[in-house]
Design a protein around this motif. Sequence first.
Motif, PDB file in Angstrom:
ATOM      1  N   LEU A 165       0.815  -1.219   0.000  1.00 39.59           N
ATOM      2  CA  LEU A 165       0.000   0.000   0.000  1.00 39.59           C
ATOM      3  C   LEU A 165       0.847   1.266   0.000  1.00 39.59           C
ATOM      4  CD1 LEU A 165      -2.999   0.855   0.034  1.00 39.59           C
ATOM      5  CD2 LEU A 165      -2.826   0.991   2.529  1.00 39.59           C
ATOM      6  N   LEU A 166       2.130   1.135   0.273  1.00 34.28           N
ATOM      7  CA  LEU A 166       2.993   2.311   0.263  1.00 34.28           C
ATOM      8  C   LEU A 166       3.005   2.980  -1.112  1.00 34.28           C
ATOM      9  CD1 LEU A 166       5.096   4.037   1.780  1.00 34.28           C
ATOM     10  CD2 LEU A 166       6.839   2.399   1.053  1.00 34.28           C
ATOM     11  N   TYR A 167       2.823   2.177  -2.157  1.00 32.63           N
ATOM     12  CA  TYR A 167       2.852   2.691  -3.535  1.00 32.63           C
ATOM     13  C   TYR A 167       1.424   2.715  -4.061  1.00 32.63           C
ATOM     14  CZ  TYR A 167       7.667   1.382  -2.685  1.00 32.63           C
ATOM     15  OH  TYR A 167       8.909   1.253  -2.123  1.00 32.63           O
ATOM     16  N   GLN A 168       0.902   3.919  -4.365  1.00 34.35           N
ATOM     17  CA  GLN A 168      -0.520   4.063  -4.668  1.00 34.35           C
ATOM     18  C   GLN A 168      -0.819   4.627  -6.049  1.00 34.35           C
ATOM     19  OE1 GLN A 168      -2.443   6.190  -1.463  1.00 34.35           O
ATOM     20  NE2 GLN A 168      -1.562   4.872   0.117  1.00 34.35           N
ATOM     21  N   GLY A 169       0.158   5.187  -6.740  1.00 38.32           N
ATOM     22  CA  GLY A 169      -0.108   5.771  -8.049  1.00 38.32           C
ATOM     23  C   GLY A 169      -0.921   7.044  -7.923  1.00 38.32           C
ATOM     24  N   ILE A 170      -0.286   8.103  -7.404  1.00 38.39           N
ATOM     25  CA  ILE A 170      -0.952   9.386  -7.180  1.00 38.39           C
ATOM     26  C   ILE A 170      -0.481  10.376  -8.244  1.00 38.39           C
ATOM     27  CG2 ILE A 170      -1.294  11.289  -5.550  1.00 38.39           C
ATOM     28  CD1 ILE A 170      -0.707   9.199  -3.311  1.00 38.39           C
ATOM     29  N   PHE A 171      -1.445  10.971  -8.979  1.00 41.11           N
ATOM     30  CA  PHE A 171      -1.114  11.824 -10.118  1.00 41.11           C
ATOM     31  C   PHE A 171      -2.019  13.051 -10.124  1.00 41.11           C
ATOM     32  CE2 PHE A 171      -0.018   7.440 -11.250  1.00 41.11           C
ATOM     33  CZ  PHE A 171       1.342   7.606 -11.486  1.00 41.11           C
ATOM     34  N   PRO A 172      -1.649  14.085 -10.908  1.00 40.57           N
ATOM     35  CA  PRO A 172      -2.418  15.335 -10.899  1.00 40.57           C
ATOM     36  C   PRO A 172      -3.862  15.145 -11.357  1.00 40.57           C
ATOM     37  CG  PRO A 172      -0.262  15.673 -11.906  1.00 40.57           C
ATOM     38  CD  PRO A 172      -0.419  14.194 -11.720  1.00 40.57           C
ATOM     39  N   TYR A 173      -4.696  16.056 -10.916  1.00 40.34           N
ATOM     40  CA  TYR A 173      -6.127  16.034 -11.240  1.00 40.34           C
ATOM     41  C   TYR A 173      -6.365  15.958 -12.748  1.00 40.34           C
ATOM     42  CZ  TYR A 173     -10.580  18.254 -12.427  1.00 40.34           C
ATOM     43  OH  TYR A 173     -11.792  18.560 -12.998  1.00 40.34           O
ATOM     44  N   GLU A 174      -5.505  16.613 -13.523  1.00 44.99           N
ATOM     45  CA  GLU A 174      -5.725  16.692 -14.971  1.00 44.99           C
ATOM     46  C   GLU A 174      -5.792  15.321 -15.637  1.00 44.99           C
ATOM     47  OE1 GLU A 174      -4.744  20.413 -13.380  1.00 44.99           O
ATOM     48  OE2 GLU A 174      -3.539  18.559 -13.290  1.00 44.99           O
ATOM     49  N   GLU A 178      -8.247  14.285 -18.974  1.00 49.37           N
ATOM     50  CA  GLU A 178      -7.422  14.290 -20.173  1.00 49.37           C
ATOM     51  C   GLU A 178      -7.028  12.896 -20.630  1.00 49.37           C
ATOM     52  OE1 GLU A 178      -4.107  16.860 -19.610  1.00 49.37           O
ATOM     53  OE2 GLU A 178      -5.324  18.643 -19.250  1.00 49.37           O
ATOM     54  N   LEU A 179      -6.740  11.984 -19.689  1.00 47.66           N
ATOM     55  CA  LEU A 179      -6.254  10.661 -20.052  1.00 47.66           C
ATOM     56  C   LEU A 179      -7.292   9.566 -19.869  1.00 47.66           C
ATOM     57  CD1 LEU A 179      -2.656  10.742 -18.491  1.00 47.66           C
ATOM     58  CD2 LEU A 179      -3.387  11.445 -20.783  1.00 47.66           C
ATOM     59  N   LEU A 180      -8.189   9.750 -18.907  1.00 50.53           N
ATOM     60  CA  LEU A 180      -9.122   8.679 -18.557  1.00 50.53           C
ATOM     61  C   LEU A 180     -10.543   8.933 -19.035  1.00 50.53           C
ATOM     62  CD1 LEU A 180      -7.901   8.144 -14.877  1.00 50.53           C
ATOM     63  CD2 LEU A 180      -7.226   6.849 -16.905  1.00 50.53           C
ATOM     64  N   GLU A 181     -10.821  10.166 -19.498  1.00 51.38           N
ATOM     65  CA  GLU A 181     -12.172  10.544 -19.922  1.00 51.38           C
ATOM     66  C   GLU A 181     -13.196  10.295 -18.810  1.00 51.38           C
ATOM     67  OE1 GLU A 181     -13.208  10.127 -24.327  1.00 51.38           O
ATOM     68  OE2 GLU A 181     -11.801   8.467 -24.021  1.00 51.38           O
ATOM     69  N   LEU A 182     -12.811  10.654 -17.601  1.00 53.02           N
ATOM     70  CA  LEU A 182     -13.714  10.579 -16.459  1.00 53.02           C
ATOM     71  C   LEU A 182     -14.076  11.994 -16.028  1.00 53.02           C
ATOM     72  CD1 LEU A 182     -11.893   7.822 -14.349  1.00 53.02           C
ATOM     73  CD2 LEU A 182     -13.883   7.518 -15.835  1.00 53.02           C
ATOM     74  N   ASP A 183     -15.338  12.208 -15.697  1.00 55.46           N
ATOM     75  CA  ASP A 183     -15.744  13.555 -15.287  1.00 55.46           C
ATOM     76  C   ASP A 183     -15.649  13.694 -13.772  1.00 55.46           C
ATOM     77  OD1 ASP A 183     -18.117  12.471 -14.133  1.00 55.46           O
ATOM     78  OD2 ASP A 183     -19.117  12.553 -16.080  1.00 55.46           O
ATOM     79  N   ASP A 184     -16.047  14.843 -13.267  1.00 57.42           N
ATOM     80  CA  ASP A 184     -15.855  15.143 -11.848  1.00 57.42           C
ATOM     81  C   ASP A 184     -16.737  14.327 -10.919  1.00 57.42           C
ATOM     82  OD1 ASP A 184     -13.812  16.869 -12.274  1.00 57.42           O
ATOM     83  OD2 ASP A 184     -14.961  18.707 -11.984  1.00 57.42           O
ATOM     84  N   ARG A 185     -17.668  13.540 -11.463  1.00 57.30           N
ATOM     85  CA  ARG A 185     -18.411  12.623 -10.599  1.00 57.30           C
ATOM     86  C   ARG A 185     -17.479  11.594  -9.956  1.00 57.30           C
ATOM     87  NH1 ARG A 185     -22.828  10.340 -14.625  1.00 57.30           N
ATOM     88  NH2 ARG A 185     -20.981  10.536 -15.977  1.00 57.30           N
ATOM     89  N   TYR A 186     -16.337  11.358 -10.592  1.00 58.67           N
ATOM     90  CA  TYR A 186     -15.359  10.405 -10.055  1.00 58.67           C
ATOM     91  C   TYR A 186     -14.291  11.093  -9.207  1.00 58.67           C
ATOM     92  CZ  TYR A 186     -17.499   6.948 -13.080  1.00 58.67           C
ATOM     93  OH  TYR A 186     -18.403   6.090 -13.662  1.00 58.67           O
ATOM     94  N   PHE A 187     -14.357  12.431  -9.143  1.00 59.78           N
ATOM     95  CA  PHE A 187     -13.365  13.182  -8.363  1.00 59.78           C
ATOM     96  C   PHE A 187     -14.003  13.634  -7.055  1.00 59.78           C
ATOM     97  CE2 PHE A 187     -10.672  16.954  -7.405  1.00 59.78           C
ATOM     98  CZ  PHE A 187      -9.453  16.311  -7.370  1.00 59.78           C
TER      99      PHE A 187
END
Length: 478
Positions: A165-174, A178-187
């Motif tokens: 769990l130490l490694y989680q894959g944390i990346f900017p909001y963009e 831009e990459l996943l085509e997910l809207d803010d309902r998932y944010f």
Amino acid sequence: MKVLFAAAEAVPFIKTGGLADVIGALPRALQSSGAQIRVVLPNYRGIPDHFRRQMEHVGELYVPVGWRNQYCGIEKLVHEQVIYYFVDNEYYFGRDSVYGYTDDGERFAFLNRAVPQLLKTVDFQPDVIHCHDWHTGLIPVLLHAHYRHDPFYRDIRTVLTIHNLLYQGIFPYEVLGELLELDDRYFTMDGLEFYGEINYMKGGIIYSDHVTTVSPTYAREIQTDHFGYGLNGVLRSLGPKLSGIVNGIDMNSYNPATDQHIAIQYRSSIAKKRKNKMHLQEELHLPVSCDVPMIAMVTRMVDSKGLDLVLRVLDEMLTFDDMQFVILGTGDGKYEHWFMEAEQRHPQKMSARITFSEALSRKIYASSDIFLMPSNFEPCGISQLLALRYGSIPVVRETGGLNDTVHAYNEFTGEGNGFSFTNMNAHDMMHTIRRAISFYRQPEHWNKIVKNAIDGDYSWNISASKYMDIYHRIADEV
């Protein structure tokens, strides 16, 4: 039961850590349990040429990543009766290393988006997609967001295994749009949002049908503030959707009766094991004696492995205790230098090999009497299982998988396969090592401990059965 594994690495193709060992071994055990298993991996440049020559090109598609449609070739290889698919894109995976790039968020977004798409191309409709660590944690999210209305995907269930769990894959909001085509309902707090950024592991935890981790103790630990790394609340909310299943080892490959790396093969003979010790002592230029207890570590030299405890008391033990200490590994320079200098201070009692050698590691497992793992945390651990398999008795701290696989010896009942201590305290560790050495000098006890260790079942069979139970349970919920 059809199961697709999605992961970032697997033995024997590419390895940076224990994740690769799991993905290399568990599919075979599951297949032996009656499942149809296929595995998806990135087609890294570092995969050996002899495997590349065996790959068959079976299709290609284009994966949307932001405003681009990126080429995705699909290469197929059958290894030890398991079908592997390799996701081929030179831009993302034609690099010298597996991880550690500034665009890792995009690289693994591509992998996560490619996996659902390639299923139709290869004509494989799994009952379960089993994702491993953050690198494939978005697959359950993307199935929910982009594929739930497609009948082909509607009944596919998902499992996420947390290996560390130490490694989680944390990346900017963009990355979200831009990459996943997910809207803010998932944010949201109930989605991928994590302190203003997005968290691939969190997404997998929330959207998977079941979450596992690699030992029951670690499953409890990651629900605490100390080991949860900000996700402990999310993990606590899962309740029975979170399970801990201990990893196994390849009992055929790691078998002291057939291991060609060691000087003398043996099954449970302590006499033959001590002959291996004498061969290793000669190789390492230590005084040759079958009677002196040899304590060993095969480890990455990083602080999570509890090396600060060793540094605190090793000089004292090498000065006053009749013992030898052998360590093999690489890592943080401060630890490497300390152990090399300790060898110079105690050349008759210590050998530090600052490298990694598979052959030497097996010789150490087969030769050492006591195997030391004082880890700060250890989700599962494989070294203690290998040590037990070779009859090297573990001394461990009671954390994660160490707590689940090493059971303190009880001299009154004859039960137990090792020794353990609770606190991150150097003198507690030293006391436990000295307790182990005291039993080493009592053959009637030591023989029992070694027999208990060697007789244990450390195979993947038990773990595979537990995974199969989870697959059937969640599939039945459709």
